[in-house]
Design an enzyme around this catalytic site. Structure first.
Site, PDB file in Angstrom:
ATOM      1  N   GLY A  12       0.784  -1.231   0.000  1.00  0.00           N
ATOM      2  CA  GLY A  12       0.000   0.000   0.000  1.00  0.00           C
ATOM      3  C   GLY A  12       0.816   1.281   0.000  1.00  0.00           C
ATOM      4  O   GLY A  12       0.330   2.317   0.456  1.00  0.00           O
ATOM      5  N   ILE A  88     -11.142  -7.045 -12.495  1.00  0.00           N
ATOM      6  CA  ILE A  88     -12.383  -6.374 -12.090  1.00  0.00           C
ATOM      7  C   ILE A  88     -13.552  -6.951 -12.887  1.00  0.00           C
ATOM      8  O   ILE A  88     -13.523  -6.955 -14.121  1.00  0.00           O
ATOM      9  CB  ILE A  88     -12.263  -4.850 -12.319  1.00  0.00           C
ATOM     10  CG1 ILE A  88     -11.082  -4.282 -11.508  1.00  0.00           C
ATOM     11  CG2 ILE A  88     -13.563  -4.142 -11.946  1.00  0.00           C
ATOM     12  CD1 ILE A  88     -11.195  -4.450 -10.007  1.00  0.00           C
ATOM     13  N   HIS A 104       0.004   0.661 -13.587  1.00  0.00           N
ATOM     14  CA  HIS A 104       0.789  -0.520 -13.948  1.00  0.00           C
ATOM     15  C   HIS A 104       2.264  -0.113 -14.023  1.00  0.00           C
ATOM     16  O   HIS A 104       2.593   0.927 -14.595  1.00  0.00           O
ATOM     17  CB  HIS A 104       0.318  -1.069 -15.291  1.00  0.00           C
ATOM     18  CG  HIS A 104       0.990  -2.362 -15.638  1.00  0.00           C
ATOM     19  ND1 HIS A 104       0.617  -3.561 -15.059  1.00  0.00           N
ATOM     20  CD2 HIS A 104       2.034  -2.642 -16.455  1.00  0.00           C
ATOM     21  CE1 HIS A 104       1.401  -4.521 -15.523  1.00  0.00           C
ATOM     22  NE2 HIS A 104       2.264  -3.988 -16.367  1.00  0.00           N
ATOM     23  N   ASP A 145      -5.026  -4.943 -17.801  1.00  0.00           N
ATOM     24  CA  ASP A 145      -4.038  -3.933 -18.219  1.00  0.00           C
ATOM     25  C   ASP A 145      -4.298  -3.402 -19.625  1.00  0.00           C
ATOM     26  O   ASP A 145      -3.363  -3.177 -20.393  1.00  0.00           O
ATOM     27  CB  ASP A 145      -2.615  -4.529 -18.155  1.00  0.00           C
ATOM     28  CG  ASP A 145      -2.254  -4.974 -16.763  1.00  0.00           C
ATOM     29  OD1 ASP A 145      -2.679  -4.315 -15.789  1.00  0.00           O
ATOM     30  OD2 ASP A 145      -1.555  -5.998 -16.627  1.00  0.00           O
TER      31      ASP A 145
HETATM   32  C1  GAR Z   1       2.763  -0.964  -7.790  1.00  0.00           C
HETATM   33  O1  GAR Z   1       4.053  -0.953  -8.324  1.00  0.00           O
HETATM   34  C2  GAR Z   1       1.747  -1.106  -8.903  1.00  0.00           C
HETATM   35  O2  GAR Z   1       2.141  -0.484 -10.092  1.00  0.00           O
HETATM   36  C3  GAR Z   1       1.700  -2.598  -9.056  1.00  0.00           C
HETATM   37  O3  GAR Z   1       1.713  -3.082  -7.739  1.00  0.00           O
HETATM   38  C4  GAR Z   1       2.540  -2.222  -6.957  1.00  0.00           C
HETATM   39  C5  GAR Z   1       1.852  -1.951  -5.635  1.00  0.00           C
HETATM   40  O4  GAR Z   1       2.759  -1.390  -4.731  1.00  0.00           O
HETATM   41  N1  GAR Z   1       0.555  -3.016  -9.785  1.00  0.00           N
HETATM   42  C6  GAR Z   1       0.591  -3.994 -10.674  1.00  0.00           C
HETATM   43  O5  GAR Z   1       1.584  -4.642 -10.923  1.00  0.00           O
HETATM   44  C7  GAR Z   1      -0.742  -4.251 -11.400  1.00  0.00           C
HETATM   45  N2  GAR Z   1      -0.557  -5.114 -12.507  1.00  0.00           N
HETATM   46  P1  GAR Z   1       2.274  -0.757  -3.363  1.00  0.00           P
HETATM   47  O6  GAR Z   1       1.453  -1.812  -2.617  1.00  0.00           O
HETATM   48  O7  GAR Z   1       3.513  -0.430  -2.633  1.00  0.00           O
HETATM   49  O8  GAR Z   1       1.470   0.465  -3.673  1.00  0.00           O
END
Ligand code: GAR
Length: 193
Positions: A12, A88, A104, A145
């Site tokens: 998060g 989703i 992404h 995506d």
């Molecule tokens: C982020 O880097 C986001 O871009 C990625 O998950 C991470 C969450 O980090 N999302 C994906 O890969 C979606 N395909 P966080 O929990 O530290 O915010």
């Protein structure tokens, strides 16, 4: 006031940056944190920040109407996916047309799709010998995506970069731009920096 729900499955760190930007904001309020993982770090953030939490169940998410009723009852206007790893459902997309956005950690349309998240993305980018990567913020449609792009930013990849150092560069971009892009989008302003 626009009410936002942040959906997240992990640590998060993006959710925290978004919460920080909109604390006491005149037009945007973070109303709800939604997670599919009861142990997700993002839930500790929600508790600390005193933001309501909704833990979702796979069966109800995919076979029901994707918690549309709960989200509407909570007055949610926008859904922000910040590291949320479930697809989703179509009913939820239909209930929030052009109101669900995702970040992404790569330059889509490359390095997206099912299973492409977190370190898997950076490993694939490095393994392919790419000279640059970046972030993509996009509307969510029924494919992984895939929806219309809202914003991209790039970073270079050096010969010494590893998936871990690339992840660090990407995280800097995500934290710098995601909250600002959300603000402009929700407030109906042009997305230029
Ligand atoms: C982020 O880097 C986001 O871009 C990625 O998950 C991470 C969450 O980090 N999302 C994906 O890969 C979606 N395909 P966080 O929990 O530290 O915010």
């Amino acid at each position: 006031m626009s009410n936002l729900a942040i959906f997240a499955s992990g640590t998060g760190s993006n959710a925290q940056k978004i919460i920080d930007r909109f604390r006491n904001h005149p037009h945007i309020h973070i109303s709800l944190i939604v997670s599919n993982k009861p142990q997700a770090g993002v839930l500790q953030i929600a508790e600390r920040e005193k933001i309501n939490i909704l833990i979702i169940d796979r069966e109800q998410f995919f076979r029901g109407n994707g918690y549309t009723d709960e989200l509407k009852t909570a007055g949610i206007d926008w859904i922000i996916l910040a590291g949320f790893l479930w697809k989703i459902p179509e009913q939820l997309i239909a209930a929030f047309p052009n109101r669900i956005i995702n970040i992404h950690p790569a330059l889509l349309p490359k390095y997206g799709g099912k299973g492409m998240y977190g370190h898997f993305v950076h490993e694939a980018v490095i393994a392919a010998g790419e000279k640059e990567s970046g972030i993509t913020i996009h509307f969510v449609d029924e494919h992984f995506d895939h929806g219309k792009h809202i914003f991209q930013e790039r970073c270079s990849i050096d010969a010494t970069d590893t998936p871990e150092t690339l992840a660090g560069k990407i995280q800097v971009l995500e934290h710098r731009y995601f909250p600002k892009v959300i603000e402009k989008l929700v407030c109906g302003e042009a997305i230029r920096f």
